[in-house]
Design an enzyme around this catalytic site. Structure first.
Site: not given
Ligand code: BES
Ligand code: ZN
Ligand code: ZN
Length: 480
Positions: A257, A332
């Site tokens: 991230k 997921r």
């Molecule tokens: N834990 C994150 C989702 C999230 C984002 C939770 C902001 C709380 C606040 C999840 O694991 C993630 O990173 N999801 C990605 C998926 C994408 C790479 C398809 C996302 O939503 O950006």
């Molecule tokens: Zn994630």
């Protein structure tokens, strides 16, 4: 924690707070005010002040005015918010005991007032040398229609929400996957559910390739916990299963991230697990006659040298192969193992809670969670209704077949990311693949963690899901 009790004897206890609803004020003797004090109160109300404090007979009396509307559920939320405002007012005074009462004939409005006040007293103090949290230790509720059990139940629900918030606020340096599992076990011992903790070797033996894949870049082992609450006299034979995403920290893995900001709050990526633990705590402590199982896959997601790489293929517990194109779509993967494992219990209903996608946050913000699933229309309606009753509101997203096209892989059964749009839904479609039973998915990414306080919902972990699920499950007891 706050202790909430029913007051049956007339109050000898100093401070009282009245929740006053409607136009008609109780008369001055009922309020314990003299003529002059009563005039002040009337004036304050006419000036449309929401809260008024009167120093009477050597103690402070609090009065909170609430205008009622037609929709009952909005009044309960308004009463919670009124309780929260009073809570912040009181915080400054360091008051430790308070009696709450109301002129409203409906005792549930007083319960909501107490709920908002207690939830607002929360703050995460563990790492502070100078503690500056809420000061109320004991609340007494006075209402002719209240019974002891209702008050006790409210006390447990508030406590469970605090527990869930604490878990979310706890940083990963302390709350590893193993510590999260131990926390569940300890809380189960206190309240009355059993916890089975599977270690890495057992997770390997079960071929849970999603959890192992996400865990590969970490030095710390994953866990898979099964929380079982099976009371004698349960109204259901097949269990209701609650699954919680337990990513104790989400760096994104090799699909790191970007910093600053997007990683900062990712200790909260186990808020689904925290909601499941809190709910089981409340159910078992309140002895609700329902057979409920919690499943918690837990790990951190890190880019260590053995981490899975974008393009890798892993195999989930049920044999489905996944092309991992983004290691940040890890929730997921671990949920897939858990949803597949859930089949062996032949569940009546499975509800998973997960901080799954930024896409859900962008669509609906922090005011609601996204609901998807294959359960019946009536189950969905009951949940949505519980959402309004607790103000942990839900909005349904569709799971139309066509969305599934986005997660077809060229080289494996599925890939773990869809296209640029509808990310919350393609994540839902991915999970759906592993379900064979009535199923609900709640994407709680928005409301689980706040960057600024919203009344009785504190900044940071909110404990969302506990009050919602408890409400939903306790209504199921009544309807059986
Ligand atoms: N834990 C994150 C989702 C999230 C984002 C939770 C902001 C709380 C606040 C999840 O694991 C993630 O990173 N999801 C990605 C998926 C994408 C790479 C398809 C996302 O939503 O950006
Ligand atoms: Zn994630
Ligand atoms: Zn995540």
């Amino acid at each position: 924690m706050i202790e909430i009790n029913l007051l049956n004897a007339p109050s000898k206890l100093g401070t009282t707070a009245w929740l006053i609803t409607g136009e008609k004020l109780p008369d001055k003797s009922a309020l314990g005010l003299d003529k002059h004090e009563y005039e002040i109160l009337v004036k304050q109300r006419d000036l449309k002040r929401n809260i008024c404090c009167i120093f009477s007979k050597e103690k402070v009396q609090h009065f909170v005015f609430l205008t009622l509307v037609k929709e009952g559920y909005k009044n309960f939320e308004a009463a919670r918010k009124a309780g929260a405002s009073l809570s912040f007012e009181i915080k400054k005074s360091g008051l430790s005991e308070l009696t709450l009462t109301t002129n409203n004939g409906d005792s549930s409005i007083l319960l909501s007032f107490a709920e908002g006040l207690s939830l607002a007293q929360y703050s995460f103090q563990k790492y502070k040398k100078e503690k500056d949290g809420g000061s109320i230790k004991k609340l007494f509720l006075s209402h002719s229609k209240l019974n002891k059990l209702e008050v006790q139940h409210l006390n447990t629900i508030v406590e469970a929400t605090w527990i869930s918030r604490d878990l979310v606020n706890e940083p990963v340096i302390f709350l590893t996957a193993e510590k999260l599992a131990e926390a569940a076990r300890d809380l189960g011992k206190k309240s009355g559910f059993e916890t089975e903790i599977l270690n890495k070797a057992k997770i390997k033996a079960l071929k849970m390739g999603g959890i192992l894949g996400v865990n590969a870049g970490s030095k710390l082992p994953p866990t898979f916990s099964t929380l079982t609450y099976k009371p004698k006299g349960a109204k259901n034979i097949k269990p209701i299963i609650l699954v919680g995403k337990g990513v104790v920290y989400d760096t994104g893995g090799l699909s790191l991230k970007p910093t600053p900001n997007s990683m900062d709050s990712m200790k909260s990526d186990m808020a689904g697990a925290a909601a499941v633990i809190g709910t089981l705590y409340a159910l078992s402590k309140n002895k609700l006659p329902l057979f409920v199982i919690g499943l918690i896959p837990a790990t951190d997601n890190r880019p260590g040298e053995d981490a899975i790489t974008p393009g890798d293929v892993i195999t989930i517990h049920d044999g489905t192969t996944i092309e991992v194109l983004n290691t940040d779509a890890e929730g997921r993967l671990i949920l897939a193992d858990a949803l597949s494992y859930a089949k062996k219990f032949d569940p009546e209903l499975v509800i998973d809670l997960a901080t799954l996608t930024g896409s859900a946050v962008r669509a609906i913000g922090t005011l609601a969670s996204a609901l998807m699933g294959t359960a019946t229309k009536s189950v969905k309606e009951e949940l949505i209704e519980s959402g309004y009753e607790t103000y942990e509101r839900l909005i349904e997203f569709p799971l139309w077949d066509e969305y599934g096209d986005q997660i077809k892989s060229d080289i494996a059964d599925l890939k773990n990311v869809g296209g640029a749009n509808a990310g919350a839904i393609t994540a839902g479609k991915f999970l759906q693949h592993f379900t064979t039973y009535p199923w609900i998915h709640l994407d709680i990414a928005g409301p689980s963690f706040l960057n600024s306080q919203d009344s009785y919902r504190p900044k940071n972990g909110t404990g969302v899901g506990v009050r919602l699920l408890y409400n939903f499950l306790s209504k199921r007891v009544k309807n059986k």
